[in-house]
Design an enzyme around this catalytic site. Structure first.
Site, PDB file in Angstrom:
ATOM      1  N   PHE A   1      52.093  38.597  38.380  1.00 17.31           N
ATOM      2  CA  PHE A   1      52.188  37.454  37.476  1.00 17.31           C
ATOM      3  C   PHE A   1      50.815  37.183  36.870  1.00 17.31           C
ATOM      4  O   PHE A   1      49.816  37.098  37.577  1.00 17.31           O
ATOM      5  CB  PHE A   1      52.676  36.219  38.235  1.00 17.31           C
TER       6      PHE A   1
ATOM      7  N   ASN B   1      49.632  39.306  34.607  1.00 17.70           N
ATOM      8  CA  ASN B   1      49.308  40.610  34.039  1.00 17.70           C
ATOM      9  C   ASN B   1      50.447  40.984  33.096  1.00 17.70           C
ATOM     10  O   ASN B   1      51.537  41.371  33.530  1.00 17.70           O
ATOM     11  CB  ASN B   1      49.149  41.636  35.172  1.00 17.70           C
TER      12      ASN B   1
ATOM     13  N   SER C   1      52.084  44.553  33.292  1.00 18.24           N
ATOM     14  CA  SER C   1      52.833  44.745  34.534  1.00 18.24           C
ATOM     15  C   SER C   1      54.223  44.138  34.428  1.00 18.24           C
ATOM     16  O   SER C   1      55.230  44.761  34.803  1.00 18.24           O
ATOM     17  CB  SER C   1      52.061  44.130  35.707  1.00 18.24           C
TER      18      SER C   1
ATOM     19  N   ASN D   1      39.147  46.653  42.004  1.00 18.61           N
ATOM     20  CA  ASN D   1      39.472  45.543  42.898  1.00 18.61           C
ATOM     21  C   ASN D   1      39.266  45.885  44.368  1.00 18.61           C
ATOM     22  O   ASN D   1      39.571  45.071  45.237  1.00 18.61           O
ATOM     23  CB  ASN D   1      40.925  45.104  42.710  1.00 18.61           C
TER      24      ASN D   1
ATOM     25  N   GLU E   1      38.367  39.111  43.833  1.00 16.91           N
ATOM     26  CA  GLU E   1      39.022  40.259  43.199  1.00 16.91           C
ATOM     27  C   GLU E   1      38.078  41.439  43.004  1.00 16.91           C
ATOM     28  O   GLU E   1      38.380  42.370  42.259  1.00 16.91           O
ATOM     29  CB  GLU E   1      39.621  39.829  41.860  1.00 16.91           C
TER      30      GLU E   1
ATOM     31  N   HIS F   1      41.509  39.342  34.761  1.00 20.93           N
ATOM     32  CA  HIS F   1      40.199  39.658  35.329  1.00 20.93           C
ATOM     33  C   HIS F   1      39.169  39.680  34.203  1.00 20.93           C
ATOM     34  O   HIS F   1      39.510  39.933  33.044  1.00 20.93           O
ATOM     35  CB  HIS F   1      40.191  41.041  36.009  1.00 20.93           C
TER      36      HIS F   1
ATOM     37  N   ASP G   1      37.150  42.006  33.607  1.00 21.92           N
ATOM     38  CA  ASP G   1      37.033  43.331  32.996  1.00 21.92           C
ATOM     39  C   ASP G   1      38.124  43.614  31.970  1.00 21.92           C
ATOM     40  O   ASP G   1      38.192  44.716  31.425  1.00 21.92           O
ATOM     41  CB  ASP G   1      36.952  44.437  34.060  1.00 21.92           C
TER      42      ASP G   1
ATOM     43  N   CYS H   1      39.780  49.601  35.307  1.00 23.77           N
ATOM     44  CA  CYS H   1      40.463  49.218  36.551  1.00 23.77           C
ATOM     45  C   CYS H   1      40.458  50.355  37.561  1.00 23.77           C
ATOM     46  O   CYS H   1      40.487  50.122  38.768  1.00 23.77           O
ATOM     47  CB  CYS H   1      41.914  48.830  36.264  1.00 23.77           C
TER      48      CYS H   1
END
Length: 447
Positions: free
Chosen positions: A23, A25, A28, A110, A174, A250, A252, A370
């Site tokens: 959730f 993202n 995803s 992460n 994270e 995040h 990044d 990532c």
């Protein structure tokens, strides 16, 4: 003595699937329940690792985790043989079952926060696994991440390992996805930037309203203390709550740094100007490049959809700073045009862009950044690390053969309950620990 930034990429695990667990993202959730290809995903990742190795970069490999996590299911009250545990969990608690099958450890940004020896009080490289408390499926990772990292960096003369922070949202951490480092050269003392989403102990401070802020200021401060960093070489920056609510889960996803370059979207942070001034003051009189991307140049939506900032910013041996971008950036006319202008500009320190197909990862919300954990090391520290985790032509061929032998071509969410998948995964991982000389890092090897 020579100094390098080594990228340790996560090897995609045998249960790579699209369960839509994250959730906040967007990618995803958008691809939930689609059929994945674990074999294709792992080979895509290895191809990127080999390409960077061939560019002259120091490249490493970080092993995946054991999934399905039978041990987590047993802790949650599912009993019987392994097959019975899988069946009961999949039938009685499908959401929990899908979570313990996640191959999310592939996103090694992460896995941990890493501080190089040039920055720390005792002159060692420090590692703290991220606790990843915000998502159940990721909160299962830190203990095994810690064991794998200790097996990779297994010389106490050079490396110091810490236990992950307390498993509580007040200290939600994270890892390197919310951490970057600016420096003149990799071996010089640098400035470590910790980006957080909220204040855990002060609800009056700004915070996102739609999606969760996964990193707290208090977690970032704890990491800095553990690593022996000082006030002079740390900067804490709050991520803009509005962009978190637009899918920037995040830092990044909205900013990336390398050496003396910070590449960021103008909406990335709160209190941007004062924080950039603090970075400049602590960095000193040496050249420092802040490359701001305006919203009119690239929207937040385009940044999230293409992962423009979830790119790797690297300095190959030829000194030409390069962006490693997903092909989604190339396929978006606006983003491709921006990158062309950036790399062709005479005063830009970023000179090249290289595109890579990592779509199996992108569909789950993870771009090139990532997939890698950056570890700045000198040549003595590299020699003191586990050499079997460093990419070479031989390791590349061996791991490709390993993937072809053990991984499935396709995997639907319903396939996760197949007991054969558990055995296939364990057989594969047991062989992998021998290839990479990791020892018994997985729970099933210690049972």
């Amino acid at each position: 003595m020579q100094h390098f930034e080594v990228n340790y990429d996560g090897l995609v695990g045998p249960t790579h699937n699209y369960a839509g667990l994250s959730f906040g993202n967007v990618a995803s959730l958008a691809n939930a329940k689609a059929t994945s290809s674990p074999k294709h995903a792992a080979l895509q990742g290895l191809k990127k690792m080999k390409a960077l190795h061939d560019m002259g970069m120091k490249q490493g490999v970080l092993a995946p985790q054991e999934r399905p996590d039978i041990f987590a299911l047993r802790r949650l009250g599912f009993h019987g043989t392994d097959s019975e545990v899988l069946y009961r969990a999949a039938t009685e608690a499908p959401a929990i079952f899908q979570a313990v099958c996640s191959a999310s450890s592939m996103w090694t940004a992460n896995a941990a926060t890493v501080s190089p020896s040039a920055d720390t009080a005792n002159g060692k490289v420090h590692f703290t696994p991220a606790n990843l408390t915000n998502k159940f499926h990721r909160s299962l990772e830190p203990q095994t991440s810690g064991r794998i990292l200790q097996a990779m960096f297994n010389n106490g003369r050079y490396f110091e390992h810490h236990t992950h922070l307390p498993d509580n949202e007040h200290f939600g951490d994270e890892g390197a996805a919310n951490h970057t480092r600016l420096c003149r050269e990799y071996g010089h003392a640098g400035i470590e930037l910790f980006v957080f989403g909220r204040y855990a102990f002060d609800s009056s401070k700004p915070a996102p309203k739609r999606f969760p802020a996964r990193q707290t200021l208090e977690a970032s401060q704890a990491i800095a203390r553990l690593h022996g960093l000082s006030e002079d070489n740390t900067v804490y920056i709050q991520q803009n709550p509005d962009v978190i609510d637009q899918g920037v889960f995040h830092n990044d996803v909205i900013a990336v740094g390398n050496q003396n370059v910070l590449f960021y979207h103008e909406q990335a942070f709160t209190d941007t100007e004062s924080k950039l001034a603090e970075i400049q003051r602590k960095f000193g009189e040496h050249p420092l490049h802040f490359i701001k991307v305006a919203t009119e140049q690239v929207s937040i939506q385009d940044a999230v959809n293409t992962y423009l900032f979830n790119t790797q910013l690297i300095t190959p041996p030829d000194g030409q700073m390069t962006i490693i971008a997903p092909t989604e950036c190339q396929e978006n006319d606006n983003v491709r045009s921006y990158l062309e202008q950036l790399t062709q500009s005479a005063d830009s320190p970023i000179k090249r862009v290289e595109y890579f197909d990592v779509k199996q990862s992108m569909r789950n919300g993870g771009g090139p950044a990532c997939l890698r954990l950056r570890v700045a090391l000198n040549d003595e520290e590299i020699a003191g690390a586990n050499q079997n985790c460093l990419m070479s032509d031989g390791l590349f061929n061996r791991l490709n053969q390993w993937v072809e032998k053990h991984y499935r071509d396709e995997l639907a969410v319903d396939d996760l309950r197949d007991p054969a998948l558990l055995e296939e995964s364990r057989t594969a991982l047991d062989e992998l620990t021998q290839i990479m000389k990791l020892g018994s890092v997985y729970p099933f090897q210690q049972d």
